[in-house]
Design an enzyme around this catalytic site. Structure first.
Site, PDB file in Angstrom:
ATOM      1  N   GLU A 102       0.838  -1.204   0.000  1.00  0.00           N
ATOM      2  CA  GLU A 102       0.000   0.000   0.000  1.00  0.00           C
ATOM      3  C   GLU A 102       0.876   1.259   0.000  1.00  0.00           C
ATOM      4  O   GLU A 102       2.012   1.231   0.471  1.00  0.00           O
ATOM      5  CB  GLU A 102      -0.861   0.023   1.273  1.00  0.00           C
ATOM      6  CG  GLU A 102      -2.304  -0.415   1.085  1.00  0.00           C
ATOM      7  CD  GLU A 102      -3.176   0.624   0.384  1.00  0.00           C
ATOM      8  OE1 GLU A 102      -2.649   1.505  -0.316  1.00  0.00           O
ATOM      9  OE2 GLU A 102      -4.403   0.540   0.546  1.00  0.00           O
ATOM     10  N   ASP A 103       0.324   2.346  -0.493  1.00  0.00           N
ATOM     11  CA  ASP A 103       1.002   3.630  -0.372  1.00  0.00           C
ATOM     12  C   ASP A 103       0.842   4.163   1.048  1.00  0.00           C
ATOM     13  O   ASP A 103       1.782   4.666   1.652  1.00  0.00           O
ATOM     14  CB  ASP A 103       0.458   4.641  -1.396  1.00  0.00           C
ATOM     15  CG  ASP A 103      -1.070   4.754  -1.386  1.00  0.00           C
ATOM     16  OD1 ASP A 103      -1.743   3.930  -0.724  1.00  0.00           O
ATOM     17  OD2 ASP A 103      -1.600   5.663  -2.042  1.00  0.00           O
ATOM     18  N   ASP A 106      -4.408   4.668   6.366  1.00  0.00           N
ATOM     19  CA  ASP A 106      -5.000   5.826   7.035  1.00  0.00           C
ATOM     20  C   ASP A 106      -5.982   5.288   8.082  1.00  0.00           C
ATOM     21  O   ASP A 106      -5.583   4.887   9.167  1.00  0.00           O
ATOM     22  CB  ASP A 106      -5.643   6.691   5.941  1.00  0.00           C
ATOM     23  CG  ASP A 106      -6.229   7.997   6.441  1.00  0.00           C
ATOM     24  OD1 ASP A 106      -5.849   8.456   7.521  1.00  0.00           O
ATOM     25  OD2 ASP A 106      -7.076   8.576   5.733  1.00  0.00           O
ATOM     26  N   PHE A 156      -2.938  15.368   5.663  1.00  0.00           N
ATOM     27  CA  PHE A 156      -3.109  14.944   4.273  1.00  0.00           C
ATOM     28  C   PHE A 156      -1.811  15.144   3.503  1.00  0.00           C
ATOM     29  O   PHE A 156      -1.213  16.207   3.542  1.00  0.00           O
ATOM     30  CB  PHE A 156      -4.240  15.730   3.605  1.00  0.00           C
ATOM     31  CG  PHE A 156      -4.612  15.141   2.283  1.00  0.00           C
ATOM     32  CD1 PHE A 156      -5.372  13.985   2.206  1.00  0.00           C
ATOM     33  CD2 PHE A 156      -4.161  15.718   1.104  1.00  0.00           C
ATOM     34  CE1 PHE A 156      -5.689  13.416   0.983  1.00  0.00           C
ATOM     35  CE2 PHE A 156      -4.482  15.164  -0.131  1.00  0.00           C
ATOM     36  CZ  PHE A 156      -5.245  14.007  -0.183  1.00  0.00           C
ATOM     37  N   ARG A 169       0.302  12.689  -8.253  1.00  0.00           N
ATOM     38  CA  ARG A 169       0.901  11.349  -8.160  1.00  0.00           C
ATOM     39  C   ARG A 169       2.319  11.311  -8.735  1.00  0.00           C
ATOM     40  O   ARG A 169       3.127  10.478  -8.365  1.00  0.00           O
ATOM     41  CB  ARG A 169       0.055  10.318  -8.926  1.00  0.00           C
ATOM     42  CG  ARG A 169      -1.316  10.084  -8.341  1.00  0.00           C
ATOM     43  CD  ARG A 169      -1.923   8.822  -8.940  1.00  0.00           C
ATOM     44  NE  ARG A 169      -3.363   8.735  -8.737  1.00  0.00           N
ATOM     45  CZ  ARG A 169      -3.937   8.258  -7.634  1.00  0.00           C
ATOM     46  NH1 ARG A 169      -3.192   7.853  -6.635  1.00  0.00           N
ATOM     47  NH2 ARG A 169      -5.254   8.205  -7.539  1.00  0.00           N
TER      48      ARG A 169
HETATM   49  P1  IMP Z   1      -7.868   4.106   4.445  1.00  0.00           P
HETATM   50  O1  IMP Z   1      -8.870   3.119   3.907  1.00  0.00           O
HETATM   51  O2  IMP Z   1      -8.516   5.196   5.232  1.00  0.00           O
HETATM   52  O3  IMP Z   1      -6.727   3.458   5.183  1.00  0.00           O
HETATM   53  O4  IMP Z   1      -7.273   4.870   3.224  1.00  0.00           O
HETATM   54  C1  IMP Z   1      -6.442   4.278   2.339  1.00  0.00           C
HETATM   55  C2  IMP Z   1      -6.453   4.996   1.025  1.00  0.00           C
HETATM   56  O5  IMP Z   1      -6.886   6.356   1.127  1.00  0.00           O
HETATM   57  C3  IMP Z   1      -5.044   5.050   0.507  1.00  0.00           C
HETATM   58  O6  IMP Z   1      -4.747   3.934  -0.291  1.00  0.00           O
HETATM   59  C4  IMP Z   1      -5.025   6.343  -0.268  1.00  0.00           C
HETATM   60  O7  IMP Z   1      -5.458   6.115  -1.577  1.00  0.00           O
HETATM   61  C5  IMP Z   1      -6.042   7.212   0.424  1.00  0.00           C
HETATM   62  N1  IMP Z   1      -5.420   8.161   1.366  1.00  0.00           N
HETATM   63  C6  IMP Z   1      -5.421   8.101   2.716  1.00  0.00           C
HETATM   64  N2  IMP Z   1      -4.759   9.124   3.258  1.00  0.00           N
HETATM   65  C7  IMP Z   1      -4.306   9.859   2.217  1.00  0.00           C
HETATM   66  C8  IMP Z   1      -3.507  11.064   2.124  1.00  0.00           C
HETATM   67  O8  IMP Z   1      -3.060  11.667   3.122  1.00  0.00           O
HETATM   68  N3  IMP Z   1      -3.247  11.495   0.872  1.00  0.00           N
HETATM   69  C9  IMP Z   1      -3.685  10.881  -0.254  1.00  0.00           C
HETATM   70  N4  IMP Z   1      -4.417   9.761  -0.217  1.00  0.00           N
HETATM   71  C10 IMP Z   1      -4.726   9.247   1.015  1.00  0.00           C
END
Ligand code: IMP
Length: 178
Positions: A102-103, A106, A156, A169
């Site tokens: 994963e990148d 969150d 963010f 990106r």
């Molecule tokens: P989660 O499901 O809340 O863990 O979010 C995961 C996805 O949300 C990541 O794979 C990102 O695509 C996006 N995301 C979460 N935080 C950020 C951020 O700070 N910047 C950009 N994309 C984010």
């Protein structure tokens, strides 16, 4: 460039490409040790993980397979918490060592959703490898999150694969909203 504007939002430099690359090399070394004599399958979560996956995989000296999945789940600069669908999950993972790439983790909802689908296929092991992790945003514990590049505050960020409403990106460095 120390600060940039994307859409209407201002961002400042947060992680430079040099430190991202250095950390990625170390993560690769760790994976080479941990998966010695095994043949893991790396599954990248698109779109955000494409640059990290490309750089990480170049450090891997093991026999390994590479795949990508796509999950539609996130819009704008806060998590909607709504997972729409996962596309392209390989269906031959029984007995395999799976590394989900994963990148960013969150809230963790995206990864939790994918993990549930992966577990159903009974792989031998599942670990999550994420470049970034926001511990303060995580909704429930994620024991599979074994490899983390950087723990970051609940802010963010954009760049190196991560976008803000579709843009950013392509940036080499990672920036945070100001
Ligand atoms: P989660 O499901 O809340 O863990 O979010 C995961 C996805 O949300 C990541 O794979 C990102 O695509 C996006 N995301 C979460 N935080 C950020 C951020 O700070 N910047 C950009 N994309 C984010």
């Amino acid at each position: 460039m120390n600060s940039i504007k994307i859409h209407e939002k201002d961002f400042e430099i947060f992680l430079e490409s040099e430190s991202i690359n250095k950390r990625t090399r170390l993560m690769g070394i760790q994976l080479n040790v941990d998966y010695e004599k095994r043949c893991p399958i790396f599954i990248g979560v698109l779109n955000g993980s494409f640059l990290f996956m490309a750089d990480l995989i170049k450090e891997i000296e093991l026999d390994c397979e590479i795949d990508f999945i796509r999950v539609a789940s996130y819009h704008g600069d806060s998590s909607t918490g709504q997972i729409k669908e996962a596309f392209g999950l390989p269906n031959n993972l029984k007995g395999r060592d799976v590394i989900l790439v994963e990148d960013i983790v969150d809230t963790g909802l995206t990864v939790q959703y994918i993990l549930a689908q992966l577990r159903a296929q009974e792989p031998a092991s599942i670990n999550v490898c994420s470049l970034l992790f926001k511990p303060a945003a995580l909704l429930k514990p994620m024991p599979e999150l074994t490899y983390v590049g950087f723990e970051i505050p609940n802010e963010f960020v954009v760049g190196y694969g991560l976008d803000y409403n579709g843009l950013g990106r392509n940036l080499k460095d990672i920036y945070r909203a100001i």
